[in-house]
Design a protein around this motif. Structure first.
Motif, PDB file in Angstrom:
ATOM      1  N   THR A 158       0.823  -1.218   0.000  1.00 30.33           N
ATOM      2  CA  THR A 158       0.000   0.000   0.000  1.00 30.33           C
ATOM      3  C   THR A 158       0.853   1.263   0.000  1.00 30.33           C
ATOM      4  OG1 THR A 158      -0.121   0.048   2.429  1.00 30.33           O
ATOM      5  CG2 THR A 158      -1.822  -1.202   1.261  1.00 30.33           C
ATOM      6  N   ASP A 193      -3.129   5.067   3.534  1.00 21.60           N
ATOM      7  CA  ASP A 193      -3.948   4.698   4.703  1.00 21.60           C
ATOM      8  C   ASP A 193      -5.337   4.252   4.283  1.00 21.60           C
ATOM      9  OD1 ASP A 193      -1.833   5.273   6.370  1.00 21.60           O
ATOM     10  OD2 ASP A 193      -2.552   7.281   6.916  1.00 21.60           O
ATOM     11  N   ARG A 194      -5.912   4.938   3.295  1.00 18.79           N
ATOM     12  CA  ARG A 194      -7.245   4.540   2.814  1.00 18.79           C
ATOM     13  C   ARG A 194      -7.201   3.154   2.179  1.00 18.79           C
ATOM     14  NH1 ARG A 194      -7.544  10.054   1.164  1.00 18.79           N
ATOM     15  NH2 ARG A 194      -6.927   9.468  -0.960  1.00 18.79           N
ATOM     16  N   THR A 195      -6.154   2.886   1.402  1.00 18.42           N
ATOM     17  CA  THR A 195      -6.020   1.569   0.776  1.00 18.42           C
ATOM     18  C   THR A 195      -5.867   0.483   1.828  1.00 18.42           C
ATOM     19  OG1 THR A 195      -4.943   2.595  -1.140  1.00 18.42           O
ATOM     20  CG2 THR A 195      -4.693   0.216  -0.876  1.00 18.42           C
ATOM     21  N   THR A 197      -6.995   0.571   4.896  1.00 19.48           N
ATOM     22  CA  THR A 197      -8.290   0.416   5.561  1.00 19.48           C
ATOM     23  C   THR A 197      -9.226  -0.454   4.729  1.00 19.48           C
ATOM     24  OG1 THR A 197      -8.073   2.578   6.636  1.00 19.48           O
ATOM     25  CG2 THR A 197     -10.289   1.639   6.478  1.00 19.48           C
ATOM     26  N   THR A 198      -9.198  -0.258   3.405  1.00 19.05           N
ATOM     27  CA  THR A 198     -10.038  -1.059   2.520  1.00 19.05           C
ATOM     28  C   THR A 198      -9.656  -2.532   2.588  1.00 19.05           C
ATOM     29  OG1 THR A 198     -10.296   0.822   1.020  1.00 19.05           O
ATOM     30  CG2 THR A 198     -10.813  -1.362   0.139  1.00 19.05           C
ATOM     31  N   LEU A 199      -8.368  -2.817   2.728  1.00 22.80           N
ATOM     32  CA  LEU A 199      -7.907  -4.199   2.792  1.00 22.80           C
ATOM     33  C   LEU A 199      -8.349  -4.899   4.070  1.00 22.80           C
ATOM     34  CD1 LEU A 199      -4.222  -3.950   1.462  1.00 22.80           C
ATOM     35  CD2 LEU A 199      -6.212  -4.867   0.269  1.00 22.80           C
ATOM     36  N   THR A 200      -8.474  -4.148   5.139  1.00 23.78           N
ATOM     37  CA  THR A 200      -8.783  -4.749   6.439  1.00 23.78           C
ATOM     38  C   THR A 200     -10.267  -4.775   6.753  1.00 23.78           C
ATOM     39  OG1 THR A 200      -8.409  -2.583   7.504  1.00 23.78           O
ATOM     40  CG2 THR A 200      -6.545  -4.106   7.402  1.00 23.78           C
ATOM     41  N   GLU A 201     -11.093  -4.056   5.978  1.00 24.23           N
ATOM     42  CA  GLU A 201     -12.525  -4.036   6.247  1.00 24.23           C
ATOM     43  C   GLU A 201     -13.236  -5.076   5.391  1.00 24.23           C
ATOM     44  OE1 GLU A 201     -14.052  -0.159   5.587  1.00 24.23           O
ATOM     45  OE2 GLU A 201     -13.412   0.596   7.545  1.00 24.23           O
ATOM     46  N   GLN A 203     -16.031  -6.700   3.105  1.00 20.83           N
ATOM     47  CA  GLN A 203     -16.969  -6.123   2.153  1.00 20.83           C
ATOM     48  C   GLN A 203     -18.173  -7.034   1.990  1.00 20.83           C
ATOM     49  OE1 GLN A 203     -16.515  -3.085   0.801  1.00 20.83           O
ATOM     50  NE2 GLN A 203     -14.630  -2.919   1.986  1.00 20.83           N
TER      51      GLN A 203
END
Length: 212
Positions: A158, A193-195, A197-201, A203
């Motif tokens: 990331t 940081d946004r990327t 966060t997307t990986l850890t949330e 969907q």
């Protein structure tokens, strides 16, 4: 001529005596009317029978229930439970060795310093080995163990957009970041940081259901 005969009429239409003749329609006309009525009835029965057969084979456009009442099936799109995501390590638990494979000096140290500010642990810093020195044309290469492919290497990825991720035969958990000729700096910190966060949330996924 009888007084019952209208003026100007004679011959076969002459009325004589005190009885009126009965005017009957020709029998052929009556048979034609009967044939038309019968044909219409037959056609109606054939059409009704055809509709019944269509309903039998197509289900009449409705699904019969146990009580005999028809209901229409409806398609609904519902959100399925969120898919579980494999836990990823935090940057503070990842040690990164930074190596410079370009002709530009100072890239390894400045990159290592920035990674440290973003929470990563820093290991070795210096020039790349002969295997990679002056041979990396892209942004960079990220190296780690096979077990790190879906964990720590994804987190480090990331921070450097376009870097190639590879697994080698190492057994340790440390990662290598080898800077290539196309390197212009790490990814914007906010975007990284946004990327991450997307990986850890997890969907949610959409599922389609039919209800009748």
């Amino acid at each position: 001529m009888s007084m019952l005969t209208p003026p100007g009429m004679g011959g076969q239409y002459r009325i004589t005596g005190d009885k009126y003749p009965r005017m009957r329609p020709p029998r052929r006309h009556g048979r034609l009317v009967a044939a038309v009525v019968a044909s219409t009835a037959v056609l109606g029965l054939v059409g009704w029978g055809t509709l019944q057969l269509i309903d039998v084979f197509t289900g009449g456009g409705e699904t019969a229930t146990a009580s005999g009442a028809g209901t229409h099936c409806r398609t609904r799109t519902a959100a399925a439970p969120a898919a579980r995501v494999k836990p990823l390590p935090e940057p503070g638990r990842i040690t990164v060795n930074v190596y410079n494979a370009t002709k530009r000096t100072g890239l390894a140290k400045s990159t290592a310093d920035e990674l440290k500010k973003r929470g990563f642990r820093i290991g070795n810093v210096g020039n790349a080995s002969k295997q990679y020195d002056k041979k990396v044309k892209g942004t960079g290469i990220l190296l780690g163990s096979p077990a790190a492919q879906d964990t720590s290497l994804r987190v480090l990825g990331t921070q450097l957009a376009g870097a190639e991720s590879r697994a080698d035969g190492r057994k340790g958990a440390d990662l290598d970041l080898i800077i290539g000729d196309a390197f212009k700096g790490l990814a914007n910190r906010a975007a990284a940081d946004r990327t991450l966060t997307t990986l850890t949330e997890p969907q949610p996924t959409a599922t389609t259901k039919k209800s009748c």
